[in-house]
Design an enzyme around this catalytic site. Structure first.
Site, PDB file in Angstrom:
ATOM      1  N   CYS A  77       0.829  -1.212   0.000  1.00 45.48           N
ATOM      2  CA  CYS A  77       0.000   0.000   0.000  1.00 45.48           C
ATOM      3  C   CYS A  77       0.860   1.257   0.000  1.00 45.48           C
ATOM      4  O   CYS A  77       1.743   1.396   0.841  1.00 45.48           O
ATOM      5  CB  CYS A  77      -0.907  -0.015   1.221  1.00 45.48           C
ATOM      6  N   CYS A  83      -1.074   5.921   6.977  1.00 41.44           N
ATOM      7  CA  CYS A  83      -2.438   5.534   7.340  1.00 41.44           C
ATOM      8  C   CYS A  83      -2.433   4.677   8.608  1.00 41.44           C
ATOM      9  O   CYS A  83      -1.548   3.852   8.808  1.00 41.44           O
ATOM     10  CB  CYS A  83      -3.040   4.747   6.181  1.00 41.44           C
ATOM     11  N   CYS A  86      -3.777  -0.158   8.754  1.00 41.17           N
ATOM     12  CA  CYS A  86      -2.998  -1.405   8.843  1.00 41.17           C
ATOM     13  C   CYS A  86      -1.701  -1.145   9.603  1.00 41.17           C
ATOM     14  O   CYS A  86      -1.124  -0.079   9.492  1.00 41.17           O
ATOM     15  CB  CYS A  86      -2.610  -1.901   7.456  1.00 41.17           C
ATOM     16  N   CYS A 164      -7.720   1.175  -1.165  1.00 44.99           N
ATOM     17  CA  CYS A 164      -7.406   0.538   0.113  1.00 44.99           C
ATOM     18  C   CYS A 164      -7.395  -0.954  -0.138  1.00 44.99           C
ATOM     19  O   CYS A 164      -8.403  -1.536  -0.537  1.00 44.99           O
ATOM     20  CB  CYS A 164      -8.444   0.899   1.168  1.00 44.99           C
ATOM     21  N   GLN A 288     -20.127  -9.152  11.068  1.00 48.38           N
ATOM     22  CA  GLN A 288     -18.687  -9.408  10.990  1.00 48.38           C
ATOM     23  C   GLN A 288     -18.133  -8.917   9.649  1.00 48.38           C
ATOM     24  O   GLN A 288     -18.793  -9.081   8.621  1.00 48.38           O
ATOM     25  CB  GLN A 288     -18.420 -10.909  11.121  1.00 48.38           C
ATOM     26  N   TYR A 317     -25.226 -11.272  23.686  1.00 52.65           N
ATOM     27  CA  TYR A 317     -24.591 -10.374  22.702  1.00 52.65           C
ATOM     28  C   TYR A 317     -24.821 -10.909  21.285  1.00 52.65           C
ATOM     29  O   TYR A 317     -23.875 -11.097  20.521  1.00 52.65           O
ATOM     30  CB  TYR A 317     -23.086 -10.259  22.915  1.00 52.65           C
ATOM     31  N   GLU A 338     -29.710  -9.176  23.089  1.00 50.77           N
ATOM     32  CA  GLU A 338     -28.928  -8.116  22.445  1.00 50.77           C
ATOM     33  C   GLU A 338     -29.490  -6.760  22.882  1.00 50.77           C
ATOM     34  O   GLU A 338     -30.698  -6.595  23.018  1.00 50.77           O
ATOM     35  CB  GLU A 338     -29.024  -8.324  20.923  1.00 50.77           C
ATOM     36  N   ASP A 386     -20.245 -13.308  22.929  1.00 50.62           N
ATOM     37  CA  ASP A 386     -19.436 -12.664  21.888  1.00 50.62           C
ATOM     38  C   ASP A 386     -19.490 -11.159  22.147  1.00 50.62           C
ATOM     39  O   ASP A 386     -20.125 -10.421  21.409  1.00 50.62           O
ATOM     40  CB  ASP A 386     -20.023 -13.025  20.517  1.00 50.62           C
ATOM     41  N   CYS A 413     -13.019 -10.472  20.439  1.00 51.72           N
ATOM     42  CA  CYS A 413     -12.174  -9.721  19.508  1.00 51.72           C
ATOM     43  C   CYS A 413     -11.065  -8.987  20.255  1.00 51.72           C
ATOM     44  O   CYS A 413     -10.372  -8.166  19.676  1.00 51.72           O
ATOM     45  CB  CYS A 413     -13.016  -8.736  18.698  1.00 51.72           C
TER      46      CYS A 413
HETATM   47  N1  SAH Z   1     -22.532 -12.338  17.795  1.00 54.28           N
HETATM   48  C1  SAH Z   1     -22.800 -11.274  16.874  1.00 54.28           C
HETATM   49  C2  SAH Z   1     -22.539  -9.870  17.431  1.00 54.28           C
HETATM   50  C3  SAH Z   1     -21.257  -9.644  18.176  1.00 54.28           C
HETATM   51  S1  SAH Z   1     -20.844  -7.947  18.474  1.00 54.28           S
HETATM   52  C4  SAH Z   1     -22.069 -11.489  15.573  1.00 54.28           C
HETATM   53  O1  SAH Z   1     -21.152 -12.303  15.498  1.00 54.28           O
HETATM   54  O2  SAH Z   1     -22.424 -10.856  14.576  1.00 54.28           O
HETATM   55  C5  SAH Z   1     -21.347  -7.666  20.100  1.00 54.28           C
HETATM   56  C6  SAH Z   1     -22.808  -7.310  20.246  1.00 54.28           C
HETATM   57  O3  SAH Z   1     -23.079  -7.128  21.641  1.00 54.28           O
HETATM   58  C7  SAH Z   1     -23.218  -5.995  19.588  1.00 54.28           C
HETATM   59  O4  SAH Z   1     -24.295  -6.266  18.711  1.00 54.28           O
HETATM   60  C8  SAH Z   1     -23.655  -5.096  20.771  1.00 54.28           C
HETATM   61  O5  SAH Z   1     -24.729  -4.248  20.455  1.00 54.28           O
HETATM   62  C9  SAH Z   1     -24.046  -6.111  21.818  1.00 54.28           C
HETATM   63  N2  SAH Z   1     -23.997  -5.702  23.244  1.00 54.28           N
HETATM   64  C10 SAH Z   1     -23.131  -4.856  23.843  1.00 54.28           C
HETATM   65  N3  SAH Z   1     -23.345  -4.825  25.179  1.00 54.28           N
HETATM   66  C11 SAH Z   1     -24.374  -5.668  25.453  1.00 54.28           C
HETATM   67  C12 SAH Z   1     -25.040  -6.072  26.642  1.00 54.28           C
HETATM   68  N4  SAH Z   1     -24.708  -5.583  27.810  1.00 54.28           N
HETATM   69  N5  SAH Z   1     -26.032  -6.984  26.541  1.00 54.28           N
HETATM   70  C13 SAH Z   1     -26.372  -7.505  25.342  1.00 54.28           C
HETATM   71  N6  SAH Z   1     -25.767  -7.151  24.177  1.00 54.28           N
HETATM   72  C14 SAH Z   1     -24.795  -6.243  24.216  1.00 54.28           C
END
Ligand code: SAH
Length: 461
Positions: A77, A83, A86, A164, A288, A317, A338, A386, A413
């Site tokens: 790049c 930037c 990356c 990019c 994702q 989540y 969520e 997650d 993550c």
């Molecule tokens: N498992 C999904 C989303 C993961 S991202 C996927 O793989 O696509 C994490 C998510 O958690 C987000 O959508 C965010 O809005 C949610 N989140 C954040 N804090 C939270 C909480 N206290 N209770 C429930 N969800 C929550």
């Protein structure tokens, strides 16, 4: 009097690099004093200029690499040096995968006290370029010219670019066309410092499985000059365009989207598919960013959940229900929770879209909804979490362990908060079995992990 440091600001020193930090800088030691230098690699010997010193460590700039690492490659790049998107383009892909595994191992030991936990080699991509399905490109103005690109590291200064290499070619073209039209139609680029200008961001989403494209223009107020022409030119350029959306964000903020979203042309959502499950994606919902690796990640989570068809599963989540629907096919019932109401609407719609009837979604904080479920007599055999980068709330970890699932699958993550939470879960009787790093974000220092934990049987006395 303060002790003399082994190096002084502006001094040039020859150093040997030993390690890489979690943000991808090389680490060299001068008489035990660590110097952090961007774009230097372990094993390299280099001439470095000291640019900043603190009591316990300093920063340097790479002047000349005198002995190169076998893992050094030329960053493709042209704006890599400026930037902030990356950090690792100068490191071979093999080297990046090894680096990520080592980072996870170290953090598990240092933060989690989990020295013996197996951390597998990172699962990488065959082609680690052009992988992103979403680009959020800030637009601005520099010396009276519209600029578009990504921010320089730790700043909100846009590094103007027309390409990019981790986003799609369609995203490049959309970014350049929007920039060109803004110039032609007198649409001013937004300046975050003065809150002047109109066009703030162009967000491009692409559904890998269906090739559908969504383009979102984020502006400070309602007006878009030459709207009709703009729409026509976007449509003429992209035969796969399915949706053009306008979002208005009048606030003085770094948050990209405002509250008001209207569809200018086409559909309100685009559709993607992962392993035969269809998902509707709206302009603002979390999805994702690397479709190839999402499949790898979710399949690993499914493997770790090891469902036989009789289990009740909780997906805390759950976002738009991606993992939930993935698991629902092999579970008795899935309960997703969520915090974002629109995401829950999407999750319900996605369940219907796929004819999945054994998944229910609830809006709320996982840490509050889960105890309520428990009070209703809902039991969980497997809980999947997650969370965002900050990890799980302690109260959520408490509730989760009080529900006594056989198994927990933790998708993360951020290895640092993962390690912290695994340590806490260990104290509560859940043992981490293995960690699988997955490279969702090639060329950057970010890494995704999936882990499974098992309830340690209480000793019978
Ligand atoms: N498992 C999904 C989303 C993961 S991202 C996927 O793989 O696509 C994490 C998510 O958690 C987000 O959508 C965010 O809005 C949610 N989140 C954040 N804090 C939270 C909480 N206290 N209770 C429930 N969800 C929550």
């Amino acid at each position: 009097m303060s002790k003399q440091l082994p190096v002084q600001k502006n001094e040039h020193v020859h150093v040997q690099f030993e390690d890489l930090t979690h943000d991808g800088a090389g680490v060299a030691k001068v008489d035990g004093y660590p110097l952090f230098v961007k774009q230097a690699l372990p094993g390299e010997v280099a001439l470095v200029k000291v640019i900043h010193t603190k009591k316990n460590f300093g920063f340097g700039r790479l002047i000349k690499v005198e002995k190169e690492s076998i893992h050094r490659v030329e960053a493709p790049c042209p704006v890599f040096n400026r930037c902030g998107g990356c950090q690792l383009q100068h490191l071979s892909y093999e080297g990046q995968l090894q680096y990520k595994q080592k980072q996870v191992q170290e953090v598990m030991a240092r933060i989690g006290g989990l020295n013996d936990l197996a951390v597998h080699p990172t699962l990488g991509m065959e082609d680690p370029w052009r992988y992103r399905n979403k680009s959020q490109v800030p637009i601005g103005e520099q010396s009276g010219k519209i600029v578009a690109g990504f921010y320089a590291e730790r700043s909100h200064d846009i590094v103007d670019t027309d390409e990019c290499l981790i986003q799609s070619e369609d995203a490049d073209r959309a970014m350049n066309l929007v920039k060109k039209m803004a110039e032609e139609y007198g649409l001013r680029g937004y300046d975050g410092k003065t809150h002047k200008g109109q066009l703030r961001h162009v967000v491009i989403r692409h559904a890998a499985a269906t090739d559908q494209l969504m383009i979102v223009l984020v502006t400070k107020n309602e007006s878009i000059p030459n709207k009709k022409h703009l729409i026509k030119r976007l449509r003429d350029t992209f035969p796969n365009l399915a949706s053009i959306v306008h979002n208005v964000n009048p606030k003085r903020t770094n948050v990209i989207f405002g509250e008001k979203t209207t569809t200018l042309w086409g559909e309100d959502v685009i559709y993607d598919e992962i392993s035969g499950i269809r998902f509707a994606i709206s302009p603002r919902s979390f999805y994702q960013v690397n479709p190839v690796q999402t499949k790898v990640l979710y399949e690993k989570a499914l493997e770790y959940a090891d469902l036989k068809g009789k289990e009740n599963v909780i997906d805390a989540y759950c976002g738009i229900g991606t993992i939930s629907l993935f698991l629902a096919k092999q579970a008795k019932h899935v309960y997703g929770v969520e915090i974002v109401p629109e995401a829950v609407d999407d999750a319900r719609q996605n369940a219907r879209l796929n004819g999945i009837e054994n998944a229910d979604f609830y809006v709320g904080e996982a840490e509050k909804v889960m105890p309520w479920w428990r009070a209703q007599g809902i039991e969980a055999d497997v809980i999947v979490v997650d969370p965002p980068r900050k990890g799980c709330d302690e109260s959520l970890l408490d509730t989760m362990t009080e529900m006594e699932p056989e198994k927990i699958v933790y998708v993360s993550c951020n290895p640092a908060t993962l390690a912290r939470d695994l340590k806490y879960l260990k104290e509560k009787g859940y043992e981490s079995k293995e960690v699988q790093p997955v490279d969702m974000f090639p060329q950057t220092t970010h890494v995704e992990c999936v882990t499974w934990l098992e309830k340690v049987p209480r000793e019978v006395t």
